[in-house]
Scaffold this active site. Sequence first.
Site, PDB file in Angstrom:
ATOM      1  N   GLY A 181       0.815  -1.223   0.000  1.00  0.00           N
ATOM      2  CA  GLY A 181       0.000   0.000   0.000  1.00  0.00           C
ATOM      3  C   GLY A 181       0.843   1.264   0.000  1.00  0.00           C
ATOM      4  N   GLN A 182       0.134   2.423   0.009  1.00  0.00           N
ATOM      5  CA  GLN A 182       0.843   3.716  -0.071  1.00  0.00           C
ATOM      6  C   GLN A 182       1.807   3.879   1.107  1.00  0.00           C
ATOM      7  OE1 GLN A 182      -1.543   7.252   0.550  1.00  0.00           O
ATOM      8  NE2 GLN A 182       0.062   8.588  -0.213  1.00  0.00           N
ATOM      9  N   ASP A 214       1.120  -9.081   1.601  1.00  0.00           N
ATOM     10  CA  ASP A 214      -0.040  -8.375   1.022  1.00  0.00           C
ATOM     11  C   ASP A 214      -0.853  -9.402   0.240  1.00  0.00           C
ATOM     12  OD1 ASP A 214      -0.282  -4.937   0.294  1.00  0.00           O
ATOM     13  OD2 ASP A 214      -1.800  -6.418  -0.239  1.00  0.00           O
ATOM     14  N   TYR A 259     -15.398   4.727   5.783  1.00  0.00           N
ATOM     15  CA  TYR A 259     -13.989   4.644   6.204  1.00  0.00           C
ATOM     16  C   TYR A 259     -13.810   5.260   7.594  1.00  0.00           C
ATOM     17  CZ  TYR A 259      -8.943   5.674   5.936  1.00  0.00           C
ATOM     18  OH  TYR A 259      -7.593   5.774   6.167  1.00  0.00           O
TER      19      TYR A 259
HETATM   20  C1  VAH Z   1      -8.048   8.964   2.308  1.00  0.00           C
HETATM   21  N1  VAH Z   1      -5.620   9.241   2.283  1.00  0.00           N
HETATM   22  O1  VAH Z   1      -8.086   9.909   1.552  1.00  0.00           O
HETATM   23  C2  VAH Z   1      -6.735   8.716   3.064  1.00  0.00           C
HETATM   24  C3  VAH Z   1      -6.727   9.423   4.385  1.00  0.00           C
HETATM   25  C4  VAH Z   1      -7.271  11.541   5.599  1.00  0.00           C
HETATM   26  C5  VAH Z   1      -7.278  10.846   4.304  1.00  0.00           C
HETATM   27  O2  VAH Z   1      -7.405   8.688   5.338  1.00  0.00           O
HETATM   28  O3  VAH Z   1      -8.983   8.239   2.478  1.00  0.00           O
END
Ligand code: VAH
Length: 312
Positions: free
Chosen positions: A9-10, A32, A140
Amino acid sequence: KILIIGACGQIGSELTLALRALYGNEQVIASDIREGNEELMRSGSFEILDATDKNTITSCVRKHKITDVYLMAAMLSATAEKYPDKAWDLNMNSLFHVLDLARDKEIRKVFWPSSIAVFGPSTPKRDTPQQTVMEPSTVYGISKLSGERWCEYYFKNYGVDVRSIRYPGLISWKTSPGGGTTDYAIEIYHKALQQGTYECFLGKDTVLPMMYMEDAIRATISIMQADAQSIRVRSSYNLAAISFDPEEMAETIKEHIPDFTISYAPDFRQKIADTWPQSIDDSSAREDWGWKARYDLKTITADMLSNLQSLV
Ligand code: VAH
C-alpha cells in the site's frame, strides 16, 4: 521480527523499506494480498496474505516468529463509499485478528493506522483537539473510529500494547494513489509533469491537513520505539504537519513549472472532504513522544517534482 500486513500500500511500501533499512532486511517480513514492486520483493521476505484470514496471519506469525505487527491493510475513504460491506470487513476483521493474536500473547506489539477521517461534520474544523466530538459520516471514518475504540479496549482489558496515529492526507511518489480523497495532492504532480495542467476533483478552497510520507514514516517508527508508559493515548494520536488547499499547492508547482494551470471539477469526493477538519492540534503527540513535522509545502513540491521527473 516484524510483519507488515498491507506492505504494497501507499504507506506499507515505504514503511517496509524504512524498517528494513533500520532493522535489517531479514528482520522484516512483508505481506499483502498480491506481490509488490521489484524494490519491495527484492529487499527481503514476502508472503501472500489475506488480512481478513486469521489462519493465514497466525501461521505466518508462527512461521517467522513475529513479535511486532504493523497492520497497514485498509480500504480508503473514496473506495469504501462504493463498497461499504467490503470496507467494513477488511478494515475491522483484520484488526480483530491482529488484536486477538496480541491478547493471546502470540505477538508483543501492534501498530494500527487511524485517520483524520474519524472526525465528522460536527467536529471543530480548526486545531481539532485530541479529544472532541467525533461523528464521522463516511464508511472509512466509521471503521477507523470503531477501530480506535477497540484498540483502547484491548489495551485496557487485555494489556495489549497497540499504538496508533491519525494520519492526515499523505503525499508520496513511490506508489500510485489508492482510492483516497486526498489523492488529488499526489495526482497533481504527475499531471503537472505529464500534461502541464490538472483538473482537480476537489474545489479550490478545500483546506485539508496533509503530510509528506517521510514525516509519516518517521512518526510511525518513533511512536513504536517510544517507551510503553509514555504512550498515554491508546485510541489514536492526532498528528499534523501542514494544511493547504489545491490553489496553494498549484502556486508552489508554478514556481517550478511557470505555465502549469489547474482547473476544478469537484466530484463525490468533495462531500467526503467537506466532513473533515482543516487543521489538527497534535500537542499530545509532541508532548508524549517528541513528534515534530519537518516538511512544508514548498519542500514537498520540490522533492515530489524532482523524484517524479527522474521517473518519467
Ligand atoms: C483517504 N488518504 O483519503 C486517506 C486518508 C485523511 C485521508 O485517510 O482516504
